[in-house]
Write an enzyme that holds these catalytic residues in place. Structure first.
Site, PDB file in Angstrom:
ATOM      1  N   GLU A 141       0.839  -1.239   0.030  1.00 36.72           N
ATOM      2  CA  GLU A 141      -0.034  -0.218  -0.004  1.00 36.72           C
ATOM      3  C   GLU A 141       0.765   1.420  -0.029  1.00 36.72           C
ATOM      4  O   GLU A 141       2.158   0.901   0.215  1.00 36.72           O
ATOM      5  CB  GLU A 141      -0.812   0.082   1.019  1.00 36.72           C
ATOM      6  CG  GLU A 141      -1.792  -1.100   1.410  1.00 36.72           C
ATOM      7  CD  GLU A 141      -2.595  -1.332   2.505  1.00 36.72           C
ATOM      8  OE1 GLU A 141      -2.594  -0.009   3.376  1.00 36.72           O
ATOM      9  OE2 GLU A 141      -3.458  -2.175   2.622  1.00 36.72           O
ATOM     10  N   THR A 176       1.294  -5.512  -9.971  1.00 34.37           N
ATOM     11  CA  THR A 176       1.562  -6.020 -11.054  1.00 34.37           C
ATOM     12  C   THR A 176       0.336  -6.869 -11.680  1.00 34.37           C
ATOM     13  O   THR A 176      -0.226  -7.493 -10.770  1.00 34.37           O
ATOM     14  CB  THR A 176       2.961  -6.978 -11.193  1.00 34.37           C
ATOM     15  OG1 THR A 176       4.121  -6.275 -10.693  1.00 34.37           O
ATOM     16  CG2 THR A 176       3.083  -7.394 -12.573  1.00 34.37           C
ATOM     17  N   GLY A 266      10.067 -14.950  -4.046  1.00 37.40           N
ATOM     18  CA  GLY A 266       9.570 -13.784  -4.916  1.00 37.40           C
ATOM     19  C   GLY A 266      10.744 -13.003  -5.114  1.00 37.40           C
ATOM     20  O   GLY A 266      11.145 -12.720  -6.137  1.00 37.40           O
ATOM     21  N   GLN A 303      42.276  -2.046 -24.339  1.00 35.02           N
ATOM     22  CA  GLN A 303      42.375  -2.608 -23.113  1.00 35.02           C
ATOM     23  C   GLN A 303      41.372  -2.168 -21.851  1.00 35.02           C
ATOM     24  O   GLN A 303      40.386  -2.574 -21.355  1.00 35.02           O
ATOM     25  CB  GLN A 303      43.744  -2.500 -22.259  1.00 35.02           C
ATOM     26  CG  GLN A 303      43.714  -3.174 -20.909  1.00 35.02           C
ATOM     27  CD  GLN A 303      45.327  -3.015 -20.329  1.00 35.02           C
ATOM     28  OE1 GLN A 303      45.501  -1.789 -19.802  1.00 35.02           O
ATOM     29  NE2 GLN A 303      45.967  -3.818 -20.524  1.00 35.02           N
ATOM     30  N   GLN A 363      27.506   2.438 -22.326  1.00 33.22           N
ATOM     31  CA  GLN A 363      28.686   3.399 -22.288  1.00 33.22           C
ATOM     32  C   GLN A 363      29.423   2.615 -23.418  1.00 33.22           C
ATOM     33  O   GLN A 363      30.109   3.374 -24.319  1.00 33.22           O
ATOM     34  CB  GLN A 363      29.655   3.231 -21.128  1.00 33.22           C
ATOM     35  CG  GLN A 363      30.953   3.890 -21.119  1.00 33.22           C
ATOM     36  CD  GLN A 363      30.422   5.563 -20.836  1.00 33.22           C
ATOM     37  OE1 GLN A 363      29.578   6.032 -20.690  1.00 33.22           O
ATOM     38  NE2 GLN A 363      31.331   6.363 -21.411  1.00 33.22           N
ATOM     39  N   GLY A 367      27.048   6.564 -28.257  1.00 36.02           N
ATOM     40  CA  GLY A 367      25.754   7.261 -28.670  1.00 36.02           C
ATOM     41  C   GLY A 367      24.739   6.249 -29.046  1.00 36.02           C
ATOM     42  O   GLY A 367      23.462   6.515 -28.833  1.00 36.02           O
ATOM     43  N   GLU A 390       9.713  -5.954  -4.688  1.00 34.55           N
ATOM     44  CA  GLU A 390       9.879  -6.925  -3.831  1.00 34.55           C
ATOM     45  C   GLU A 390      10.724  -6.773  -2.487  1.00 34.55           C
ATOM     46  O   GLU A 390      11.309  -7.404  -1.891  1.00 34.55           O
ATOM     47  CB  GLU A 390      10.456  -8.087  -4.374  1.00 34.55           C
ATOM     48  CG  GLU A 390       9.580  -8.530  -5.598  1.00 34.55           C
ATOM     49  CD  GLU A 390       8.326  -9.346  -5.254  1.00 34.55           C
ATOM     50  OE1 GLU A 390       7.927  -9.090  -4.167  1.00 34.55           O
ATOM     51  OE2 GLU A 390       7.722 -10.071  -6.076  1.00 34.55           O
TER      52      GLU A 390
END
Length: 407
Positions: A141, A176, A266, A303, A363, A367, A390
């Site tokens: 709630e 849900t 869950g 690297q 990353q 873009g 949860e």
């Protein structure tokens, strides 16, 4: 079994038998053929037109994927949580909203499967586990999210004899399948919350299985979320909803115990969803880094970026190992405090890792990762929610710290 070999970094599975291997292969085939191709467009339609992929849950039910951790005699698959959670992870790798929906549905079935009478189980579980009925879980709630014992929704006894039952009043939040559920496992107070120091704060809460079309039950408009649009979330309103006494699951006052027992599993469902999301992000990032060339070579050969991918792969693999360890304890019936603490560790670590891995995937793509032509940005948005649902990760740390203090 097709015998296909997936390229590294494919997940190393823990499969106790050939049937489990076949089950994972079936899940992968459904995910790649039915879920992944639909996911991006369905998420967009859900956000704008509030469309809901209800047919997908029927498909998964008919495929035997909605009742895996429940006994075969109840209509389930009779599989351990170590297998069921890998199915959830595989679904999340293709479409996280569906995996989330499966986890919540299985959570909502828990009260019937573990606390219901044989008559209640025979009446409702076949359709629930077979996908004909979709279930929601109504615990939270607005004023009692992490503190579920503070709930205000109430259930008052009414009628006598054959007419005996309950009248439910209150509002549940962040549900849900809200507005789409055929049934809801609803937790409500059947006696007032005890004064401080006068008894367990969760006493007086009971569990009910409430029909989705019951007079007086309604759902508010879907929440406008950052992600998981195809996993509908809304308030469920209970305005003098009347249910028969046969809708009470377990004894009056047992609801909080029923809820806590279900939440251990869950939380592991959410951990598995997080690993599936992170796995998808890792695969996309590795594929892009192999294909993208800068300064005459693939960017994975730099690297700095190669090490970033290595850390991502390590985080995904470690996350999977932790949720499987927690599932093993749950399957073995280990002591509840240990199971609960390890489930909380897994939920926290897996979801925190998913946020880092999906952020790093964006990353890597640069873009391209920030635009919706690639799913990396959606995976990043989805990972954030998993730190909250949860029980927030801050609450999970409270659970773990409490277990340490009692040890």
């Amino acid at each position: 079994m097709t015998g296909r070999r997936r390229p590294f970094p494919a997940p190393a599975r823990v499969l106790p038998d050939e049937d489990a291997a076949d089950l994972l292969e079936l899940t992968r085939e459904i995910g790649e053929a039915e879920l992944a191709p639909r996911a991006a467009e369905a998420e967009e339609r859900a956000a704008t037109a509030h469309e809901y992929p209800r047919d997908t849950y029927r498909l998964l039910g008919k495929s035997g994927l909605l009742g895996l951790p429940y006994p075969e005699e109840l209509g389930g698959g009779g599989r351990p949580y170590t297998v069921y959670l890998q199915v959830v992870e595989e679904l999340a790798r293709s479409w996280a909203s569906i995996a989330m929906g499966v986890s919540v549905h299985v959570l909502a079935c828990n009260a019937v499967a573990t606390a219901g009478t044989r008559e209640q189980q025979e009446r409702w579980l076949p359709d629930l586990l077979g996908g004909e009925l979709l279930a929601g879980y109504c615990l939270s709630e607005h004023e009692s999210g992490s503190d579920a014992a503070a709930m205000r929704t109430r259930a008052e006894r009414s009628g006598e004899g054959a007419e005996a039952g309950y009248r439910l009043h209150g509002t549940k939040a962040w549900i849900t399948h809200g507005g789409m559920g055929d049934v809801y496992t609803v937790f409500a107070r059947t006696s007032p919350r005890p004064e401080s120091g006068q008894g367990p704060s969760g006493s007086g809460i009971s569990a009910f299985l409430v029909p989705g079309d019951a007079p007086g039950l309604s759902a508010a408009a879907p929440e406008r979320k950052m992600g998981f649009d195809a996993s509908r979330t809304s308030q469920v309103l209970l305005d003098d909803v009347r249910v028969g006494a046969d809708r009470l699951l377990g004894a009056e006052g047992d609801g909080f115990t029923i809820a806590k027992r279900a939440l251990d599993a869950g939380r592991l469902g959410i951990a598995a969803v997080a690993v599936g999301v992170a796995q998808a992000a890792l695969e996309d990032a590795v594929a892009y880094a192999k294909d993208r060339r800068q300064f005459g070579r693939a960017i994975i050969d730099n690297q700095g970026l190669g090490w970033l991918l290595a850390d991502m792969a390590t985080a995904v693999t470690a996350s999977r190992a932790l949720y499987l360890e927690a599932a093993r304890l749950l399957d073995a019936g280990d002591e509840p405090d240990r199971v609960r603490a390890t489930a909380s560790m897994a939920k926290t670590f897996c979801t925190d890792s998913a946020v880092r891995v999906t952020t790093d995937a964006v990353q890597v793509l640069g873009g391209a990762g920030y635009v919706r032509d690639h799913r990396a940005e959606r995976l990043m948005r989805e990972a954030k929610l998993l730190q909250i649902v949860e029980g927030t990760n801050q609450v999970q740390r409270v659970v773990v710290a409490g277990a340490l203090a009692r040890s």
